[in-house]
Scaffold this motif. Structure first.
Motif, PDB file in Angstrom:
ATOM      1  N   ALA A   1       1.108  -1.686   0.076  1.00  0.00           N
ATOM      2  CA  ALA A   1      -0.213  -0.059   0.372  1.00  0.00           C
ATOM      3  C   ALA A   1       0.943   0.665   0.102  1.00  0.00           C
ATOM      4  N   GLY A   2       2.342   1.186   0.614  1.00  0.00           N
ATOM      5  CA  GLY A   2       3.206   2.128   0.607  1.00  0.00           C
ATOM      6  C   GLY A   2       3.259   2.922  -1.160  1.00  0.00           C
ATOM      7  N   ASP A   3       3.937   2.138  -2.323  1.00  0.00           N
ATOM      8  CA  ASP A   3       3.689   1.799  -3.403  1.00  0.00           C
ATOM      9  C   ASP A   3       2.913   2.829  -4.499  1.00  0.00           C
ATOM     10  N   PRO A   4       3.219   3.556  -4.756  1.00  0.00           N
ATOM     11  CA  PRO A   4       1.700   4.677  -5.770  1.00  0.00           C
ATOM     12  C   PRO A   4       1.638   3.344  -6.490  1.00  0.00           C
ATOM     13  N   ARG A   5       2.682   2.045  -7.133  1.00  0.00           N
ATOM     14  CA  ARG A   5       2.209   1.832  -8.789  1.00  0.00           C
ATOM     15  C   ARG A   5       0.890   0.554  -8.122  1.00  0.00           C
ATOM     16  N   GLU A   6       1.485   0.184  -6.578  1.00  0.00           N
ATOM     17  CA  GLU A   6       0.756  -1.087  -6.315  1.00  0.00           C
ATOM     18  C   GLU A   6      -0.500  -0.182  -5.871  1.00  0.00           C
ATOM     19  N   ARG A   7      -0.036   1.195  -5.414  1.00  0.00           N
ATOM     20  CA  ARG A   7      -2.245   1.725  -4.915  1.00  0.00           C
ATOM     21  C   ARG A   7      -2.695   1.272  -6.937  1.00  0.00           C
ATOM     22  N   VAL A   8      -2.192   1.811  -7.423  1.00  0.00           N
ATOM     23  CA  VAL A   8      -3.196   1.854  -8.820  1.00  0.00           C
ATOM     24  C   VAL A   8      -3.579   1.026  -9.143  1.00  0.00           C
ATOM     25  N   ARG A   9      -2.989  -0.819  -8.878  1.00  0.00           N
ATOM     26  CA  ARG A   9      -3.180  -2.096  -9.360  1.00  0.00           C
ATOM     27  C   ARG A   9      -4.271  -2.186  -7.986  1.00  0.00           C
ATOM     28  N   ALA A  10      -3.841  -2.021  -7.314  1.00  0.00           N
ATOM     29  CA  ALA A  10      -5.300  -1.863  -6.107  1.00  0.00           C
ATOM     30  C   ALA A  10      -6.721  -1.472  -6.937  1.00  0.00           C
ATOM     31  N   LEU A  11      -6.519  -0.388  -7.213  1.00  0.00           N
ATOM     32  CA  LEU A  11      -7.733   0.312  -7.437  1.00  0.00           C
ATOM     33  C   LEU A  11      -8.300  -0.223  -8.881  1.00  0.00           C
ATOM     34  N   GLY A  12      -7.132  -0.414  -9.743  1.00  0.00           N
ATOM     35  CA  GLY A  12      -7.439  -1.079 -11.280  1.00  0.00           C
ATOM     36  C   GLY A  12      -8.231  -2.505 -11.342  1.00  0.00           C
ATOM     37  N   ARG A  13      -8.079  -3.316  -9.588  1.00  0.00           N
ATOM     38  CA  ARG A  13      -8.853  -4.441  -9.386  1.00  0.00           C
ATOM     39  C   ARG A  13     -10.403  -4.030  -8.646  1.00  0.00           C
ATOM     40  N   ALA A  14     -10.216  -2.986  -7.843  1.00  0.00           N
ATOM     41  CA  ALA A  14     -11.754  -2.779  -7.011  1.00  0.00           C
ATOM     42  C   ALA A  14     -12.079  -1.694  -7.780  1.00  0.00           C
ATOM     43  N   TYR A  15     -11.685  -1.443  -9.280  1.00  0.00           N
ATOM     44  CA  TYR A  15     -13.137  -1.168 -10.118  1.00  0.00           C
ATOM     45  C   TYR A  15     -13.426  -2.388 -11.056  1.00  0.00           C
TER      46      TYR A  15
ATOM     47  N   LEU B   1     -16.312  12.327 -10.837  1.00  0.00           N
ATOM     48  CA  LEU B   1     -14.618  12.817 -10.307  1.00  0.00           C
ATOM     49  C   LEU B   1     -13.685  12.565  -9.310  1.00  0.00           C
ATOM     50  N   PRO B   2     -14.583  12.087  -8.531  1.00  0.00           N
ATOM     51  CA  PRO B   2     -13.525  11.629  -6.734  1.00  0.00           C
ATOM     52  C   PRO B   2     -12.372  10.687  -7.100  1.00  0.00           C
ATOM     53  N   LEU B   3     -13.667  10.098  -8.067  1.00  0.00           N
ATOM     54  CA  LEU B   3     -12.267   8.389  -8.265  1.00  0.00           C
ATOM     55  C   LEU B   3     -11.226   8.778  -8.903  1.00  0.00           C
ATOM     56  N   PHE B   4     -12.156   9.821 -10.278  1.00  0.00           N
ATOM     57  CA  PHE B   4     -10.503  10.007 -10.919  1.00  0.00           C
ATOM     58  C   PHE B   4      -9.533  10.813 -10.584  1.00  0.00           C
ATOM     59  N   GLU B   5      -9.900  11.920  -9.664  1.00  0.00           N
ATOM     60  CA  GLU B   5      -9.056  12.291  -9.353  1.00  0.00           C
ATOM     61  C   GLU B   5      -8.472  11.913  -8.263  1.00  0.00           C
ATOM     62  N   VAL B   6      -8.631  10.436  -8.056  1.00  0.00           N
ATOM     63  CA  VAL B   6      -7.436   9.462  -6.952  1.00  0.00           C
ATOM     64  C   VAL B   6      -6.512   9.107  -7.479  1.00  0.00           C
ATOM     65  N   LEU B   7      -7.193   8.491  -8.842  1.00  0.00           N
ATOM     66  CA  LEU B   7      -6.088   8.069  -9.565  1.00  0.00           C
ATOM     67  C   LEU B   7      -5.128   9.104 -10.707  1.00  0.00           C
ATOM     68  N   VAL B   8      -5.055   9.644 -10.754  1.00  0.00           N
ATOM     69  CA  VAL B   8      -4.580  10.922 -11.139  1.00  0.00           C
ATOM     70  C   VAL B   8      -3.650  11.542 -10.634  1.00  0.00           C
ATOM     71  N   SER B   9      -3.825  11.526  -8.768  1.00  0.00           N
ATOM     72  CA  SER B   9      -3.119  11.774  -7.654  1.00  0.00           C
ATOM     73  C   SER B   9      -2.108  10.308  -7.683  1.00  0.00           C
ATOM     74  N   LEU B  10      -2.916   9.320  -7.888  1.00  0.00           N
ATOM     75  CA  LEU B  10      -1.559   7.949  -7.527  1.00  0.00           C
ATOM     76  C   LEU B  10      -0.783   8.297  -8.956  1.00  0.00           C
ATOM     77  N   VAL B  11      -0.863   7.986 -10.390  1.00  0.00           N
ATOM     78  CA  VAL B  11      -0.415   7.746 -11.277  1.00  0.00           C
ATOM     79  C   VAL B  11       0.212   9.072 -11.643  1.00  0.00           C
ATOM     80  N   ALA B  12       0.135  10.594 -10.380  1.00  0.00           N
ATOM     81  CA  ALA B  12       1.496  11.453 -10.194  1.00  0.00           C
ATOM     82  C   ALA B  12       2.098  11.226  -9.579  1.00  0.00           C
ATOM     83  N   ARG B  13       2.349  10.928  -8.419  1.00  0.00           N
ATOM     84  CA  ARG B  13       2.948  10.016  -7.971  1.00  0.00           C
ATOM     85  C   ARG B  13       4.474   8.577  -8.373  1.00  0.00           C
ATOM     86  N   CYS B  14       3.921   7.616  -9.094  1.00  0.00           N
ATOM     87  CA  CYS B  14       4.928   6.627 -10.759  1.00  0.00           C
ATOM     88  C   CYS B  14       5.761   7.911 -11.207  1.00  0.00           C
TER      89      CYS B  14
END
Length: 200
Positions: free
Chosen positions: A79-93, A132-145
């Motif tokens: 969960a601390g790794d932005p890429r893994e957080r993106v992966r978790a978001l993708g799987r949840a979606y 938009l809120p979910l998209f902004e979460v994704l943008v924020s995580l992608v920006a951290r990669c």
């Protein structure tokens, strides 16, 4: 909660149950009213149009999906790794889309998202704003990669990819093309999408 808002919520609850168990074709005004135990004209007192009621039902889907994402991210061992957080978001979606195909279809219906000409109650947002809120979460995580260039465009392309995975899987095209355990295949597709857009 007063009687009027209670009945309004009951109509939405019935719609959520109907779309979850029977799909979008079951969401007629008369059927929702019948299941809610009110006259067929009662929904018009709370929703100016059938589209307005469908939008309220779809908004519940966005709320549920939005609540799943933080839980999925925090449950991920990386969960601390932005890429893994993106992966978790993708799987949840994608997971939500496959568990609730009727609701997912309703949530992304163009006429509801567009909402042109819909009479909205004062202070209420258009359904499109619920994305938009979910998209902004994704943008924020992608920006951290650090590998991601143009995070909003990358996030939008990844979202489109995940949405396509969900739709093609639920319609049977991807299962036909891929062998193996279905859940493992879906997870691998999500991983491949994340890696393709964020670059290993």
């Amino acid at each position: 909660m007063d009687q009027d808002s209670g009945l309004r919520e009951r109509l939405i609850d019935v719609g959520v149950e109907l779309v979850t168990t029977e799909g979008t074709a079951a969401l007629g005004l008369r059927e929702i009213a019948r299941r809610a135990g009110v006259s067929h004209g009662a929904p018009r007192r709370y929703f100016a149009t059938h589209q307005a009621l469908l939008s309220a039902i779809a908004r519940r889907g966005f709320e549920e999906l939005g609540s799943r994402v933080p839980a999925a991210i925090s449950a991920n061992p990386g969960a601390g790794d932005p890429r893994e957080r993106v992966r978790a978001l993708g799987r949840a979606y994608v997971g939500y889309a496959l568990e609730h195909p009727g609701m997912f279809e309703l949530m992304f219906r163009h006429d509801l998202l567009d909402s042109t000409g819909q009479a909205l109650p004062p202070g209420s947002a258009r359904l499109r704003d619920s994305t938009l809120p979910l998209f902004e979460v994704l943008v924020s995580l992608v920006a951290r990669c650090r590998t991601a260039q143009a995070p909003r465009i990358t996030a939008a392309a990844l979202w489109a990819n995940l949405h396509g995975v969900a739709q093609l899987w639920s319609r049977g095209s991807l299962p036909l093309a891929l062998d193996g355990d279905p859940q493992a295949c879906v997870d691998r597709l999500v991983d491949a999408a994340v890696d393709a857009h964020l670059r290993p």
